[in-house]
Scaffold this active site. Structure first.
Site, mmCIF file in Angstrom:
data_model
loop_
_atom_site.group_PDB
_atom_site.id
_atom_site.type_symbol
_atom_site.label_atom_id
_atom_site.label_comp_id
_atom_site.label_asym_id
_atom_site.label_seq_id
_atom_site.Cartn_x
_atom_site.Cartn_y
_atom_site.Cartn_z
ATOM 1 N N GLU A 25 0.846 -1.192 0.000
ATOM 2 C CA GLU A 25 0.000 0.000 0.000
ATOM 3 C C GLU A 25 0.882 1.243 0.000
ATOM 4 O O GLU A 25 2.045 1.203 0.448
ATOM 5 C CB GLU A 25 -0.883 -0.019 1.260
ATOM 6 C CG GLU A 25 -1.816 1.182 1.378
ATOM 7 C CD GLU A 25 -2.947 0.989 2.386
ATOM 8 O OE1 GLU A 25 -2.925 0.002 3.152
ATOM 9 O OE2 GLU A 25 -3.860 1.846 2.406
ATOM 10 N N ASN A 172 -12.389 -1.333 -1.225
ATOM 11 C CA ASN A 172 -11.710 -1.946 -0.078
ATOM 12 C C ASN A 172 -12.381 -1.494 1.217
ATOM 13 O O ASN A 172 -12.663 -0.298 1.378
ATOM 14 C CB ASN A 172 -10.234 -1.507 -0.038
ATOM 15 C CG ASN A 172 -9.564 -1.867 1.294
ATOM 16 O OD1 ASN A 172 -9.256 -3.027 1.539
ATOM 17 N ND2 ASN A 172 -9.367 -0.871 2.153
ATOM 18 N N GLU A 173 -12.645 -2.414 2.105
ATOM 19 C CA GLU A 173 -13.239 -2.087 3.414
ATOM 20 C C GLU A 173 -14.317 -1.019 3.263
ATOM 21 O O GLU A 173 -14.281 0.027 3.924
ATOM 22 C CB GLU A 173 -12.154 -1.653 4.425
ATOM 23 C CG GLU A 173 -11.179 -2.772 4.719
ATOM 24 C CD GLU A 173 -10.335 -2.589 5.972
ATOM 25 O OE1 GLU A 173 -10.328 -1.493 6.563
ATOM 26 O OE2 GLU A 173 -9.680 -3.578 6.381
ATOM 27 N N TYR A 248 -7.064 -9.222 11.370
ATOM 28 C CA TYR A 248 -5.724 -9.005 11.920
ATOM 29 C C TYR A 248 -5.638 -9.623 13.306
ATOM 30 O O TYR A 248 -6.596 -9.554 14.088
ATOM 31 C CB TYR A 248 -5.437 -7.500 12.028
ATOM 32 C CG TYR A 248 -5.131 -6.848 10.687
ATOM 33 C CD1 TYR A 248 -3.851 -6.909 10.155
ATOM 34 C CD2 TYR A 248 -6.117 -6.182 9.961
ATOM 35 C CE1 TYR A 248 -3.547 -6.318 8.926
ATOM 36 C CE2 TYR A 248 -5.829 -5.585 8.729
ATOM 37 C CZ TYR A 248 -4.540 -5.657 8.223
ATOM 38 O OH TYR A 248 -4.239 -5.078 7.011
ATOM 39 N N GLU A 304 -6.272 -9.287 3.550
ATOM 40 C CA GLU A 304 -5.498 -8.606 4.596
ATOM 41 C C GLU A 304 -5.486 -9.500 5.825
ATOM 42 O O GLU A 304 -6.543 -9.779 6.403
ATOM 43 C CB GLU A 304 -6.084 -7.228 4.929
ATOM 44 C CG GLU A 304 -5.779 -6.208 3.853
ATOM 45 C CD GLU A 304 -6.178 -4.784 4.194
ATOM 46 O OE1 GLU A 304 -6.120 -4.414 5.380
ATOM 47 O OE2 GLU A 304 -6.551 -4.046 3.264
ATOM 48 N N GLN A 353 1.932 -6.152 5.590
ATOM 49 C CA GLN A 353 2.146 -5.781 4.212
ATOM 50 C C GLN A 353 3.578 -6.122 3.834
ATOM 51 O O GLN A 353 4.432 -6.283 4.711
ATOM 52 C CB GLN A 353 1.890 -4.311 4.018
ATOM 53 C CG GLN A 353 0.443 -3.896 4.283
ATOM 54 C CD GLN A 353 0.128 -2.469 3.829
ATOM 55 O OE1 GLN A 353 0.927 -1.802 3.200
ATOM 56 N NE2 GLN A 353 -1.091 -2.002 4.169
HETATM 57 O O1 AHR Z 1 -3.144 -2.652 6.214
HETATM 58 C C1 AHR Z 1 -3.427 -1.429 6.830
HETATM 59 C C2 AHR Z 1 -4.890 -1.067 6.687
HETATM 60 O O2 AHR Z 1 -5.681 -1.986 7.360
HETATM 61 C C3 AHR Z 1 -5.458 -1.074 5.292
HETATM 62 O O3 AHR Z 1 -5.195 0.105 4.598
HETATM 63 C C4 AHR Z 1 -6.920 -1.217 5.536
HETATM 64 O O4 AHR Z 1 -7.585 -1.857 4.473
HETATM 65 C C5 AHR Z 1 -6.992 -1.987 6.840
HETATM 66 O O5 AHR Z 1 -7.853 -1.407 7.747
#
Ligand code: AHR
Length: 499
Positions: A25, A172-173, A248, A304, A353
């Protein structure tokens, strides 16, 4: 003694290489400095791309790269990133540190990067603040081979041939940074935007990825699929090739996530326990997907995932820079085993990432570069790419503190196209090694090679000691009566290659 049972004759699915995918990103030092240093840099590069980073990623086996975000994607206007660099528009990167983005890395640079890496491209489109026309023109610019306004513009900018874009994300999101939409609202926009993602080349169809849930938001999955598939005309079949999932591992809370390097055993087990939650998420979202897509044509795209800590002390909080220890290695190993085991539904996954941001495989500091423990896990697992998942089961015992217990061992097994069995097995215990005896059904073991990644739980590679954590040859095994016996060290990721 723990028993591992493997039946290579029971084939459970194809492991798409894209399960071993990555994400880049415009965030902190990921693209700029981490990958792209520009044509005038003294750091060795090819057309601005760091040679050391590209070489390392190729060696690791990078199959696909997602770009330009993340949250950045829904504010990115691709036309600002093409043409002569001195004319490119500058913008504020509002999500990530409020820094100035000069757009010197744009579409041509990303596609060149994928070419240098030899990997597939996964581009995230802007649905949150971009128009249908903008998205549709990007597709034309990228993939149309002929005479058209966008293909002509691409040629004027130095690339007459179209590129191949295998995956395209429609936002995205969008439940959060991508527009704060409701599932119904987004799903209707998805139906519309995807209409104009044309397949200009029938031989190279674009896989369209719909924005899926955040973690355990099962209502999002259900409503989006319902809106996209219930009472829809026949011609909409196949309008979605993937549904994303973001999850995450956050050891603490979002406010106090925890340190990447300073943690105790309790936090170790808590973290691994939170990582194992991925299994439940995949299972439950897949069950909802089964209602609308029983033939599993739509992939679950975990685009992600990874571990998210507090940033390294003294670094910009908007840059999400964190170190990477053996705990990260175990988090990677567990997730990748889960994805392998669910390869009937999971068609791609992208760790967040790739360089210098969150759970990276590479860290850089100026011209220096190091490989993290997570890098080595991807390296040890790479033979699973495009292999066949086979039936396996390992006996385990629960370890760790009461509220966050985890199984001591975690594995997955595949057979590649040359008939080689690859076993990847993690020992989640901080200090106990375990004896394992493996039973193969109808299999003749002729040759065994093994590699292990092991160190203390909080060991990591720093710029002072860049090779502290490294894989080594593993010799602590024997084959007796066609049974493979070994002792797996504490806190380790182990790979066997068996002919
Ligand atoms: O990976 C960091 C961020 O996490 C990304 O930009 C977003 O899609 C997510 O909330």
């Amino acid at each position: 003694m723990f028993k591992l049972y493997i039946n290579p004759n029971i084939k459970k699915g194809h492991i798409n290489k894209e399960i071993y995918g990555h994400f880049s990103e415009h965030l902190g030092r990921c693209i700029y400095e981490g990958i792209y240093v520009g044509e005038d840099s003294t750091i060795p590069h090819i057309n601005g791309m760091r040679k050391d980073v590209v070489e390392a990623l190729k060696k690791m086996g990078i199959p696909v790269l997602r770009w330009p975000g993340g949250c950045f994607a829904d504010e990115y206007h691709w036309k600002d990133g093409i043409g002569p660099k001195e004319n490119r528009k500058k913008m504020i990167n509002t999500h990530w540190g409020g820094v100035v983005e000069d757009n010197s890395f744009g579409t041509h640079e990303f596609m060149e990067l994928c070419e240098q890496l030899g990997c597939e491209a996964y581009i995230s489109g802007n649905l949150g603040s971009g128009t249908v026309q903008e998205m549709s023109e990007w597709i034309e610019y990228l993939t149309f081979d002929g005479v058209s306004p966008m293909a002509n513009l691409r040629a004027e900018n130095g690339h007459s041939k179209p590129w191949r874009v295998k995956y395209f994300g429609v936002g995205n999101e969008n439940w959060g940074c991508g527009g704060n939409m409701t599932p119904e609202g987004y799903a209707n926009m998805y139906r519309c935007y995807q209409t104009y993602i044309r397949d200009y080349n029938n031989e190279q169809k674009i896989n369209k990825i719909c924005c899926g849930p955040n973690s355990d938001d099962y209502a999002w999955t259900k409503t989006v699929l319902k809106t996209c598939f219930e009472n829809t005309p026949e011609h909409l079949n196949g309008h979605m090739n993937g549904l994303s999932l973001h999850y995450y591992t956050v050891p603490g809370s979002w406010e106090h996530k925890g340190s990447a390097t300073k943690f105790d055993e309790e936090e170790w087990y808590k973290t691994l326990n939170k990582t194992l939650y991925m299994e439940e998420l995949v299972r439950r979202h897949s069950t909802i997907m089964d209602e609308y897509d029983p033939q599993k044509k739509i992939g679950l795209i975990v685009d992600e995932w990874g571990i998210w800590f507090d940033v390294e002390p003294g670094t910009n909080p908007g840059f999400l820079y964190q170190q990477n220890t053996m705990r990260d290695a175990l988090v990677a190993g567990i997730n990748l085993n889960i994805f392998n085991k669910h390869c009937d539904r999971i068609k791609m996954a992208n760790i967040a990432q790739i360089v210098n941001v969150l759970q990276s495989v590479i860290l850089t500091e100026g011209e220096k570069m190091l490989l993290t423990p997570t890098y080595y896990v991807f390296y040890l697992y790479k033979n699973h790419q495009e292999a066949t998942l086979v039936d396996s089961y390992i006996e385990t015992t629960m370890i760790g503190k009461e509220d966050h217990q985890v199984p001591n061992l975690h594995e997955s097994v595949s057979v590649d196209k040359n008939g080689v069995v690859n076993i990847t097995i993690n020992n989640l215990s901080v200090n106990e090694s375990y004896e394992v005896e493996s039973y193969f059904t109808d299999w003749n073991i002729q040759q065994v090679k093994a590699t292990v990644l092991t160190a203390r739980m909080d060991d990591y590679n720093s710029f002072d000691q860049p090779e502290k954590v490294q894989p080594t040859e593993f010799k602590d095994f024997s084959v007796v009566d066609q049974k493979l016996k070994f002792t797996i060290p504490a806190c380790s990721v182990l790979h066997f290659e068996i002919k």
